[in-house]
Scaffold this motif. Structure first.
Motif, PDB file in Angstrom:
ATOM      1  N   GLU A 188      27.495  91.433 -14.945  1.00 18.69           N
ATOM      2  CA  GLU A 188      26.323  92.198 -14.541  1.00 18.69           C
ATOM      3  C   GLU A 188      25.706  92.870 -15.757  1.00 18.69           C
ATOM      4  O   GLU A 188      26.319  92.950 -16.824  1.00 18.69           O
ATOM      5  N   LYS A 189      24.474  93.366 -15.592  1.00 20.08           N
ATOM      6  CA  LYS A 189      23.786  94.032 -16.701  1.00 20.08           C
ATOM      7  C   LYS A 189      24.606  95.235 -17.186  1.00 20.08           C
ATOM      8  O   LYS A 189      25.066  96.046 -16.374  1.00 20.08           O
ATOM      9  N   ALA A 190      24.767  95.317 -18.494  1.00 22.36           N
ATOM     10  CA  ALA A 190      25.465  96.471 -19.062  1.00 22.36           C
ATOM     11  C   ALA A 190      24.608  97.720 -18.865  1.00 22.36           C
ATOM     12  O   ALA A 190      23.397  97.682 -19.131  1.00 22.36           O
ATOM     13  N   PRO A 191      25.175  98.817 -18.400  1.00 25.02           N
ATOM     14  CA  PRO A 191      24.382 100.030 -18.182  1.00 25.02           C
ATOM     15  C   PRO A 191      23.726 100.505 -19.484  1.00 25.02           C
ATOM     16  O   PRO A 191      24.377 100.609 -20.521  1.00 25.02           O
ATOM     17  N   ASP A 192      22.437 100.778 -19.397  1.00 25.64           N
ATOM     18  CA  ASP A 192      21.715 101.246 -20.571  1.00 25.64           C
ATOM     19  C   ASP A 192      22.103 102.701 -20.865  1.00 25.64           C
ATOM     20  O   ASP A 192      22.483 103.464 -19.961  1.00 25.64           O
ATOM     21  N   PHE A 193      22.016 103.076 -22.133  1.00 26.37           N
ATOM     22  CA  PHE A 193      22.258 104.461 -22.532  1.00 26.37           C
ATOM     23  C   PHE A 193      21.414 104.782 -23.752  1.00 26.37           C
ATOM     24  O   PHE A 193      20.912 103.885 -24.447  1.00 26.37           O
ATOM     25  N   ALA A 194      21.234 106.063 -24.001  1.00 28.72           N
ATOM     26  CA  ALA A 194      20.479 106.546 -25.153  1.00 28.72           C
ATOM     27  C   ALA A 194      21.334 107.575 -25.880  1.00 28.72           C
ATOM     28  O   ALA A 194      21.843 108.516 -25.260  1.00 28.72           O
ATOM     29  N   LEU A 195      21.519 107.396 -27.202  1.00 29.44           N
ATOM     30  CA  LEU A 195      22.320 108.324 -27.990  1.00 29.44           C
ATOM     31  C   LEU A 195      21.642 108.560 -29.340  1.00 29.44           C
ATOM     32  O   LEU A 195      20.865 107.735 -29.828  1.00 29.44           O
ATOM     33  N   ALA A 196      21.972 109.704 -29.938  1.00 24.76           N
ATOM     34  CA  ALA A 196      21.382 110.060 -31.225  1.00 24.76           C
ATOM     35  C   ALA A 196      21.893 109.131 -32.319  1.00 24.76           C
ATOM     36  O   ALA A 196      23.083 108.807 -32.381  1.00 24.76           O
ATOM     37  N   ASP A 197      20.972 108.723 -33.198  1.00 26.49           N
ATOM     38  CA  ASP A 197      21.315 107.907 -34.365  1.00 26.49           C
ATOM     39  C   ASP A 197      22.272 108.706 -35.246  1.00 26.49           C
ATOM     40  O   ASP A 197      21.984 109.842 -35.627  1.00 26.49           O
ATOM     41  N   ALA A 198      23.411 108.106 -35.601  1.00 27.07           N
ATOM     42  CA  ALA A 198      24.403 108.823 -36.407  1.00 27.07           C
ATOM     43  C   ALA A 198      23.885 109.157 -37.797  1.00 27.07           C
ATOM     44  O   ALA A 198      24.304 110.150 -38.398  1.00 27.07           O
ATOM     45  N   ARG A 199      22.960 108.356 -38.302  1.00 28.82           N
ATOM     46  CA  ARG A 199      22.446 108.564 -39.659  1.00 28.82           C
ATOM     47  C   ARG A 199      21.212 109.470 -39.683  1.00 28.82           C
ATOM     48  O   ARG A 199      20.874 110.030 -40.710  1.00 28.82           O
TER      49      ARG A 199
END
Length: 217
Positions: free
Chosen positions: A77-88
């Motif tokens: 199934e579609k992998a759940p989307d997520f949003a996270l801060a860029d580490a750099r």
């Protein structure tokens, strides 16, 4: 007259030992607690925590980041989307869906994790060999930008990395806080395979074949 016959009363039934009664009570209580816990987990399993804390109860230092889709990860199934801060650059936000059209290895790691360090050279090599077809997305678990990027820099890794600083996405993906964990997602965003524990270079061809890529280290 017949003499009166004295009838002896029946002996009273002995009371149940106190320890037996306590044992019954403890058993009933344990069953009730187990049922209650199972009911809670079932009822809350698909809900996202929008209270500002992650699934581990930690404050999220980066607003508007975390799980996006309510569904949990399931192969096929579609992998759940997520949003996270860029580490750099923590002023930027990276979404899993930003890489749609390419296969993605979502790799949970941490700077203190020995097996995570062991994986990095193989991940770099695979992305370089399959440039334009494969993206490795590092997801740092519960660390700040400094440790998250220093481990990558020490190996010369330039692939994108994000900060799961509150653990909310790790909880949503059911990684159980264990690192490393890798999710293999095809170009259409479908989760095809999961690797819990260290990912060895010799295993990469098989995993990448499941997302439609041919690879020989």
């Amino acid at each position: 007259m017949e003499p009166d016959t004295e009838t002896s009363p029946s002996p009273p039934r002995p009371a149940a030992p106190a320890r037996t009664l306590l044992g019954y009570f403890a058993l009933v209580l344990a069953v009730a607690l187990a049922v209650g816990a199972a009911t809670y987990l079932f009822a809350s399993g698909g809900e996202d925590d929008d209270s500002g804390t992650g699934g581990l109860g930690l404050e999220n230092p980066y607003p508007n980041t975390g799980p996006i889709d309510p569904n949990r990860p399931k192969e096929g199934e579609k992998a759940p989307d997520f949003a996270l801060a860029d580490a750099r650059d923590t002023s930027k936000v990276i979404k899993l869906s930003d890489f749609r059209g390419k296969a993605v290895i979502v790799n949970w790691y941490a700077s203190w994790c020995g097996p995570c360090k062991n994986e990095i050279p193989a991940l770099i090599k695979a992305q370089e060999a399959l440039e334009g077809q494969l993206v490795v997305l590092g997801v740092d678990f519960l660390e700040s930008s400094g440790p998250a990027t220093s481990i990558l820099d020490s190996f010369g890794a330039t692939y994108p990395a994000v900060l799961d600083a509150s653990g909310s996405v790790a909880e949503h993906y059911r990684t159980s806080g264990g690192v490393p964990v890798s999710f293999f997602i095809d170009k259409d965003g479908v989760l095809r395979a999961t690797r819990r524990g260290e990912l060895y270079e010799k295993d990469l061809p098989g995993f990448l074949a499941q997302v439609g890529l041919e690879y020989s280290p």
